[in-house]
Design an enzyme around this catalytic site. Structure first.
Site, PDB file in Angstrom:
ATOM      1  N   ASP A   1       0.846  -1.193   0.000  1.00 46.88           N
ATOM      2  CA  ASP A   1       0.000   0.000   0.000  1.00 46.88           C
ATOM      3  C   ASP A   1       0.885   1.249   0.000  1.00 46.88           C
ATOM      4  OD1 ASP A   1      -3.187   0.575   1.004  1.00 46.88           O
ATOM      5  OD2 ASP A   1      -1.741   2.213   1.200  1.00 46.88           O
TER       6      ASP A   1
ATOM      7  N   ASN B   1     -13.057  -2.794   2.324  1.00 44.37           N
ATOM      8  CA  ASN B   1     -13.903  -1.625   2.504  1.00 44.37           C
ATOM      9  C   ASN B   1     -14.932  -1.586   1.378  1.00 44.37           C
ATOM     10  OD1 ASN B   1     -12.722  -0.494   4.830  1.00 44.37           O
ATOM     11  ND2 ASN B   1     -11.025   0.319   3.626  1.00 44.37           N
TER      12      ASN B   1
ATOM     13  N   GLY C   1     -14.803   4.481   3.804  1.00 46.95           N
ATOM     14  CA  GLY C   1     -13.622   5.181   3.307  1.00 46.95           C
ATOM     15  C   GLY C   1     -13.063   4.579   2.033  1.00 46.95           C
TER      16      GLY C   1
ATOM     17  N   SER D   1     -11.802   4.083  -1.386  1.00 48.29           N
ATOM     18  CA  SER D   1     -11.392   5.156  -2.296  1.00 48.29           C
ATOM     19  C   SER D   1     -11.020   4.660  -3.687  1.00 48.29           C
ATOM     20  CB  SER D   1     -10.202   5.924  -1.695  1.00 48.29           C
ATOM     21  OG  SER D   1      -9.110   5.051  -1.464  1.00 48.29           O
TER      22      SER D   1
ATOM     23  N   HIS E   1     -10.168  -4.871  -3.327  1.00 49.85           N
ATOM     24  CA  HIS E   1      -8.836  -5.087  -2.753  1.00 49.85           C
ATOM     25  C   HIS E   1      -8.983  -5.527  -1.309  1.00 49.85           C
ATOM     26  CE1 HIS E   1      -9.884  -0.789  -2.659  1.00 49.85           C
ATOM     27  NE2 HIS E   1      -9.308  -0.738  -1.466  1.00 49.85           N
TER      28      HIS E   1
ATOM     29  N   HIS F   1      -7.169  -5.710   2.140  1.00 51.97           N
ATOM     30  CA  HIS F   1      -6.044  -5.169   2.906  1.00 51.97           C
ATOM     31  C   HIS F   1      -5.501  -6.266   3.823  1.00 51.97           C
ATOM     32  CE1 HIS F   1      -6.873  -0.745   2.239  1.00 51.97           C
ATOM     33  NE2 HIS F   1      -8.089  -1.207   2.020  1.00 51.97           N
TER      34      HIS F   1
HETATM   35  P1  DGP Z   1      -9.514   1.769   0.361  1.00 55.93           P
HETATM   36  O1  DGP Z   1      -9.605   2.926   1.298  1.00 55.93           O
HETATM   37  O2  DGP Z   1     -10.017   0.472   0.992  1.00 55.93           O
HETATM   38  O3  DGP Z   1     -10.144   2.051  -0.983  1.00 55.93           O
HETATM   39  O4  DGP Z   1      -7.958   1.537   0.128  1.00 55.93           O
HETATM   40  C1  DGP Z   1      -7.269   1.978  -0.980  1.00 55.93           C
HETATM   41  C2  DGP Z   1      -5.814   1.876  -0.641  1.00 55.93           C
HETATM   42  O5  DGP Z   1      -5.073   1.987  -1.839  1.00 55.93           O
HETATM   43  C3  DGP Z   1      -5.313   2.963   0.293  1.00 55.93           C
HETATM   44  O6  DGP Z   1      -4.850   2.359   1.503  1.00 55.93           O
HETATM   45  C4  DGP Z   1      -4.163   3.626  -0.451  1.00 55.93           C
HETATM   46  C5  DGP Z   1      -3.875   2.661  -1.557  1.00 55.93           C
HETATM   47  N1  DGP Z   1      -3.485   3.281  -2.819  1.00 55.93           N
HETATM   48  C6  DGP Z   1      -4.144   4.251  -3.484  1.00 55.93           C
HETATM   49  N2  DGP Z   1      -3.515   4.532  -4.637  1.00 55.93           N
HETATM   50  C7  DGP Z   1      -2.438   3.702  -4.696  1.00 55.93           C
HETATM   51  C8  DGP Z   1      -1.400   3.513  -5.654  1.00 55.93           C
HETATM   52  O7  DGP Z   1      -1.339   4.149  -6.703  1.00 55.93           O
HETATM   53  N3  DGP Z   1      -0.457   2.570  -5.352  1.00 55.93           N
HETATM   54  C9  DGP Z   1      -0.502   1.839  -4.193  1.00 55.93           C
HETATM   55  N4  DGP Z   1       0.477   0.941  -4.002  1.00 55.93           N
HETATM   56  N5  DGP Z   1      -1.476   1.985  -3.284  1.00 55.93           N
HETATM   57  C10 DGP Z   1      -2.423   2.914  -3.531  1.00 55.93           C
END
Ligand code: DGP
Length: 114
Positions: free
Chosen positions: A30, A87, A93, A95, A100, A102
């Protein structure tokens, strides 16, 4: 989907730090880690979020969890424990609109999450 961030990461069009890859899943670190270990496990095929899962996704979903548990083992989390989180929707939250899982660990994780 050509405009989906995680589809582009899976395709190698955008950079990521790979942790694991399997038939149906890709795991990478992440960008904004919320714990010492914070890995995202995504299906290689586009699924928007967990609310869209149906019976036809069974193999993909099983592979996602098997990969997440393998990541936890490889990251040294198996003994102390870890958290797996999906999520869904605005209140969570969420985004990035690509499913995905976590994988969080490496410290005591509070409950309930903030
Ligand atoms: P969520 O809040 O569940 O949608 O988590 C999205 C996650 O994705 C957040 O923890 C940050 C991560 N994230 C967002 N953009 C990128 C990216 O371009 N690369 C990586 N490695 N992670 C990202």
């Amino acid at each position: 989907m050509s405009d989906c961030l995680f589809c582009r990461i899976v395709a190698g069009e955008l950079p990521s730090t790979e942790v694991a890859s399997s038939e149906h899943s890709y795991a990478f670190r992440d960008l904004n880690p919320g714990a010492p270990t914070h890995v995202l496990v995504v299906p290689k095929q586009h699924v928007t979020d967990a609310s869209e899962l149906e019976a036809g996704h069974a193999a993909v979903l099983a592979d996602l969890f098997i990969t997440a548990n393998a990541v936890a083992g490889a990251e040294g989390l198996a003994e102390r424990g870890y958290r797996l989180v999906f999520n869904v929707g605005a209140d969570s939250g969420n985004s990035v609109p690509h499913l995905h899982l976590h994988v969080l660990g490496g410290r005591q994780l509070g409950w309930p999450p903030g």
